[in-house]
Motif scaffolding. Structure first.
Motif, PDB file in Angstrom:
ATOM      1  N   HIS A  83      12.002 -14.237   8.096  1.00 37.71           N
ATOM      2  CA  HIS A  83      10.887 -14.333   7.652  1.00 37.71           C
ATOM      3  C   HIS A  83       9.965 -13.191   7.789  1.00 37.71           C
ATOM      4  O   HIS A  83       9.117 -12.867   7.030  1.00 37.71           O
ATOM      5  N   ALA A  84      10.257 -12.436   8.581  1.00 37.19           N
ATOM      6  CA  ALA A  84       9.520 -11.113   9.150  1.00 37.19           C
ATOM      7  C   ALA A  84       9.784 -10.186   7.585  1.00 37.19           C
ATOM      8  O   ALA A  84       8.942  -9.516   7.121  1.00 37.19           O
ATOM      9  N   GLN A  85      11.017 -10.142   7.214  1.00 36.93           N
ATOM     10  CA  GLN A  85      11.190  -9.280   6.004  1.00 36.93           C
ATOM     11  C   GLN A  85      10.671  -9.830   4.803  1.00 36.93           C
ATOM     12  O   GLN A  85      10.149  -8.961   4.141  1.00 36.93           O
ATOM     13  N   ALA A  86      10.692 -11.292   4.772  1.00 34.57           N
ATOM     14  CA  ALA A  86      10.082 -11.624   3.614  1.00 34.57           C
ATOM     15  C   ALA A  86       8.533 -11.477   3.426  1.00 34.57           C
ATOM     16  O   ALA A  86       7.993 -11.001   2.407  1.00 34.57           O
ATOM     17  N   MET A  87       7.897 -11.688   4.592  1.00 35.06           N
ATOM     18  CA  MET A  87       6.537 -11.448   4.686  1.00 35.06           C
ATOM     19  C   MET A  87       6.173 -10.141   4.483  1.00 35.06           C
ATOM     20  O   MET A  87       5.241  -9.900   3.744  1.00 35.06           O
ATOM     21  N   ALA A  88       6.812  -9.019   5.158  1.00 28.87           N
ATOM     22  CA  ALA A  88       6.634  -7.642   4.814  1.00 28.87           C
ATOM     23  C   ALA A  88       6.838  -7.300   3.416  1.00 28.87           C
ATOM     24  O   ALA A  88       5.981  -6.543   2.858  1.00 28.87           O
ATOM     25  N   GLU A  89       7.827  -7.607   2.764  1.00 24.53           N
ATOM     26  CA  GLU A  89       7.948  -7.389   1.300  1.00 24.53           C
ATOM     27  C   GLU A  89       6.983  -8.005   0.365  1.00 24.53           C
ATOM     28  O   GLU A  89       6.483  -7.360  -0.434  1.00 24.53           O
ATOM     29  N   ASP A  90       6.584  -9.358   0.601  1.00 24.47           N
ATOM     30  CA  ASP A  90       5.590  -9.840  -0.027  1.00 24.47           C
ATOM     31  C   ASP A  90       4.075  -9.056   0.237  1.00 24.47           C
ATOM     32  O   ASP A  90       3.400  -9.022  -0.574  1.00 24.47           O
ATOM     33  N   LEU A  91       3.992  -8.816   1.345  1.00 23.69           N
ATOM     34  CA  LEU A  91       2.579  -8.132   1.788  1.00 23.69           C
ATOM     35  C   LEU A  91       2.643  -6.921   0.996  1.00 23.69           C
ATOM     36  O   LEU A  91       1.440  -6.519   0.733  1.00 23.69           O
ATOM     37  N   GLY A  92       3.763  -6.044   0.768  1.00 23.27           N
ATOM     38  CA  GLY A  92       3.811  -4.941   0.161  1.00 23.27           C
ATOM     39  C   GLY A  92       3.208  -5.140  -1.268  1.00 23.27           C
ATOM     40  O   GLY A  92       2.614  -4.357  -1.994  1.00 23.27           O
ATOM     41  N   LEU A  93       3.727  -6.017  -1.953  1.00 26.99           N
ATOM     42  CA  LEU A  93       3.382  -6.466  -3.216  1.00 26.99           C
ATOM     43  C   LEU A  93       1.967  -7.003  -3.321  1.00 26.99           C
ATOM     44  O   LEU A  93       1.320  -6.489  -4.018  1.00 26.99           O
ATOM     45  N   HIS A  94       1.549  -7.636  -2.116  1.00 21.77           N
ATOM     46  CA  HIS A  94      -0.207  -7.910  -2.077  1.00 21.77           C
ATOM     47  C   HIS A  94      -0.955  -6.804  -2.342  1.00 21.77           C
ATOM     48  O   HIS A  94      -1.815  -6.702  -2.784  1.00 21.77           O
ATOM     49  N   PHE A  95      -0.386  -5.804  -1.368  1.00 18.93           N
ATOM     50  CA  PHE A  95      -1.218  -4.559  -1.233  1.00 18.93           C
ATOM     51  C   PHE A  95      -1.498  -3.937  -2.474  1.00 18.93           C
ATOM     52  O   PHE A  95      -2.527  -3.584  -3.064  1.00 18.93           O
ATOM     53  N   ARG A  96      -0.262  -3.734  -3.312  1.00 12.58           N
ATOM     54  CA  ARG A  96      -0.239  -3.110  -4.729  1.00 12.58           C
ATOM     55  C   ARG A  96      -0.990  -3.832  -5.600  1.00 12.58           C
ATOM     56  O   ARG A  96      -1.640  -3.208  -6.511  1.00 12.58           O
ATOM     57  N   GLN A  97      -0.983  -5.271  -5.500  1.00 11.16           N
ATOM     58  CA  GLN A  97      -1.722  -6.245  -6.446  1.00 11.16           C
ATOM     59  C   GLN A  97      -3.281  -5.951  -6.333  1.00 11.16           C
ATOM     60  O   GLN A  97      -4.112  -5.947  -7.241  1.00 11.16           O
ATOM     61  N   HIS A  98      -3.674  -5.348  -5.036  1.00  5.56           N
ATOM     62  CA  HIS A  98      -5.134  -5.140  -4.679  1.00  5.56           C
ATOM     63  C   HIS A  98      -5.438  -3.727  -4.982  1.00  5.56           C
ATOM     64  O   HIS A  98      -6.541  -3.283  -4.766  1.00  5.56           O
ATOM     65  N   GLY A  99      -4.319  -2.863  -5.208  1.00  6.19           N
ATOM     66  CA  GLY A  99      -4.647  -1.631  -5.510  1.00  6.19           C
ATOM     67  C   GLY A  99      -4.911  -0.719  -4.203  1.00  6.19           C
ATOM     68  O   GLY A  99      -5.146   0.382  -4.055  1.00  6.19           O
ATOM     69  N   TRP A 100      -4.164  -1.182  -2.997  1.00  6.82           N
ATOM     70  CA  TRP A 100      -4.212  -0.615  -1.838  1.00  6.82           C
ATOM     71  C   TRP A 100      -2.877   0.271  -1.813  1.00  6.82           C
ATOM     72  O   TRP A 100      -1.732  -0.364  -2.205  1.00  6.82           O
TER      73      TRP A 100
END
Length: 112
Positions: A45-62
Motif C-alpha cells: 500500500h505504501a509503494q502504491a500510494m507513493a507511486e500514485d502520489l508521484g503521478l499526482h504531483f506531476r499532473q499538477h505540475g509540481w
C-alpha cells in the motif's frame, strides 16, 4: 503552499492513508517548508500510494525531486521540494517518530 498541502492531504485520505499529519517545518530546516506523514496499511500500500502520489504531483505540475524507499515499501519518501511526504507502515513510523523530531513544528493538519 496551504492549498498544495490541503490537496495532498485530501488525496492521501482518499487513498486510505491513515493518521495523516502535516507540519510547517520552515523555521526548523531549509530542506522543505512542509512535512507530511501518513501511515499505509501495508508495504505494498505504501509503494502504491507513493507511486500514485508521484503521478499526482506531476499532473499538477509540481516537481518530484526524488523518491526513496520504494524497494521495501516500509518507509517511502517523496521529495517534492517545498513539500516532503513520508509514507510509512505503522511499525516503522512508530520506531522513527518523526512527529517527535518535529515536535516544535506547528501542525497544519489535522487542524489545531
Amino acid at each position: 503552499m496551504e492549498n498544495k498541502m490541503q490537496e495532498i492531504v485530501a488525496w492521501l485520505d482518499g487513498k486510505k492513508g491513515q493518521d495523516i499529519v502535516a507540519m510547517d517545518v520552515s523555521a526548523l530546516t531549509s530542506l522543505c517548508d512542509v512535512v507530511i506523514l501518513v501511515t499505509a496499511l501495508s508495504a505494498r500500500h505504501a509503494q502504491a500510494m507513493a507511486e500514485d502520489l508521484g503521478l499526482h504531483f506531476r499532473q499538477h505540475g509540481w516537481p518530484v525531486l526524488g523518491v526513496e524507499g520504494m524497494g521495501l515499501g516500509e518507509w517511502v519518501l517523496l521529495d517534492g521540494g517545498d513539500v516532503v511526504v513520508h509514507v510509512f507502515v505503522d511499525e516503522v513510523r512508530q520506531r522513527y517518530n518523526l512527529e517527535g523530531m518535529y515536535a516544535q513544528a506547528p501542525r497544519l493538519w489535522p487542524r489545531p
